[in-house]
Design a protein around this motif. Sequence first.
Motif, short mmCIF file in Angstrom:
data_model
loop_
_atom_site.label_atom_id
_atom_site.label_comp_id
_atom_site.label_asym_id
_atom_site.label_seq_id
_atom_site.Cartn_x
_atom_site.Cartn_y
_atom_site.Cartn_z
N ARG A 99 0.84 -1.21 0.00
CA ARG A 99 0.00 0.00 0.00
C ARG A 99 0.87 1.25 0.00
N LEU A 100 1.90 1.25 0.81
CA LEU A 100 2.81 2.39 0.87
C LEU A 100 3.52 2.58 -0.47
N VAL A 101 3.92 1.49 -1.08
CA VAL A 101 4.59 1.56 -2.38
C VAL A 101 3.64 2.17 -3.41
N LEU A 102 2.37 1.77 -3.41
CA LEU A 102 1.41 2.33 -4.35
C LEU A 102 1.17 3.82 -4.08
N GLU A 103 1.18 4.22 -2.81
CA GLU A 103 1.04 5.64 -2.50
C GLU A 103 2.22 6.44 -3.05
N TYR A 104 3.42 5.92 -2.85
CA TYR A 104 4.59 6.60 -3.39
C TYR A 104 4.54 6.68 -4.91
N ILE A 105 4.11 5.60 -5.55
CA ILE A 105 4.00 5.61 -7.01
C ILE A 105 3.00 6.68 -7.45
N GLY A 106 1.88 6.79 -6.74
CA GLY A 106 0.89 7.79 -7.08
C GLY A 106 1.41 9.20 -6.90
N VAL A 107 2.08 9.47 -5.81
CA VAL A 107 2.62 10.81 -5.55
C VAL A 107 3.69 11.16 -6.58
N ILE A 108 4.57 10.22 -6.85
CA ILE A 108 5.63 10.48 -7.83
C ILE A 108 5.01 10.70 -9.21
N GLY A 109 4.01 9.89 -9.57
CA GLY A 109 3.35 10.06 -10.87
C GLY A 109 2.67 11.41 -11.00
N LEU A 110 1.99 11.85 -9.94
CA LEU A 110 1.34 13.16 -9.95
C LEU A 110 2.37 14.27 -10.07
N GLY A 111 3.45 14.13 -9.35
CA GLY A 111 4.51 15.13 -9.43
C GLY A 111 5.13 15.21 -10.81
N LEU A 112 5.38 14.05 -11.42
CA LEU A 112 5.95 14.05 -12.77
C LEU A 112 4.98 14.60 -13.80
N SER A 113 3.67 14.31 -13.62
CA SER A 113 2.68 14.86 -14.55
C SER A 113 2.62 16.38 -14.44
N THR A 114 2.67 16.89 -13.21
CA THR A 114 2.68 18.34 -13.01
C THR A 114 3.93 18.96 -13.59
N LEU A 115 5.06 18.34 -13.36
CA LEU A 115 6.31 18.85 -13.92
C LEU A 115 6.26 18.85 -15.45
N ASN A 116 5.73 17.79 -16.04
CA ASN A 116 5.60 17.72 -17.49
C ASN A 116 4.71 18.84 -18.02
N TYR A 117 3.61 19.12 -17.32
CA TYR A 117 2.71 20.19 -17.73
C TYR A 117 3.41 21.54 -17.63
N LEU A 118 4.10 21.78 -16.51
CA LEU A 118 4.76 23.06 -16.33
C LEU A 118 5.89 23.27 -17.33
N LEU A 119 6.61 22.21 -17.66
CA LEU A 119 7.70 22.34 -18.63
C LEU A 119 7.17 22.58 -20.04
N GLY A 120 5.92 22.18 -20.29
CA GLY A 120 5.32 22.38 -21.61
C GLY A 120 4.78 23.78 -21.82
N LEU A 121 4.73 24.59 -20.77
CA LEU A 121 4.22 25.96 -20.90
C LEU A 121 5.27 26.84 -21.55
N GLU A 122 4.79 27.80 -22.34
CA GLU A 122 5.72 28.71 -23.00
C GLU A 122 6.14 29.87 -22.11
N SER A 123 5.24 30.27 -21.20
CA SER A 123 5.56 31.38 -20.30
C SER A 123 4.72 31.24 -19.03
N PRO A 124 5.13 31.93 -17.96
CA PRO A 124 4.33 31.87 -16.73
C PRO A 124 2.92 32.44 -16.92
N SER A 125 2.78 33.40 -17.82
CA SER A 125 1.45 33.98 -18.04
C SER A 125 0.49 32.94 -18.61
N GLN A 126 1.01 31.97 -19.36
CA GLN A 126 0.15 30.91 -19.90
C GLN A 126 -0.44 30.07 -18.77
N LEU A 127 0.30 29.88 -17.70
CA LEU A 127 -0.21 29.16 -16.54
C LEU A 127 -1.40 29.90 -15.93
N PHE A 128 -1.25 31.21 -15.78
CA PHE A 128 -2.35 32.00 -15.20
C PHE A 128 -3.56 32.02 -16.12
#
Length: 126
Positions: free
Chosen positions: A62-91
Amino acid sequence: WEKEGLGVVRGVGQYEAGTLRLIGDQAEAWADGTRSFVADPVNAAKVAAGLAAGGLALSQWRLVLEYIGVIGLGLSTLNYLLGLESPSQLFEDIEALSGKAARAGATLQGLKEDIARKVSQASQGD
């Protein structure tokens, strides 16, 4: 055959190549390779550490699955943020999403009021 690295069966006049026989031969070759790999103490320690880590992961699945979920969410967020052209696009994206959420909330509120009105009318009709 031996020069080419192919398996040779000695002491057998005739070799019948059936499915089970081939699987058995491959398992035997794998076991021989594993025995020679684990014969080295350093490799044996690596195998033991790997088995211990695998056992720990299975016992705490269960703990391993929680870590996998947190790491996956973090990587998805990082991927989204790296795909932005500028900070204003985030807003701009946040503003667009908040507008959609507000419209969805207003629609749900309207549905809630309609249902409450219909329930009230049905109860007065009884």
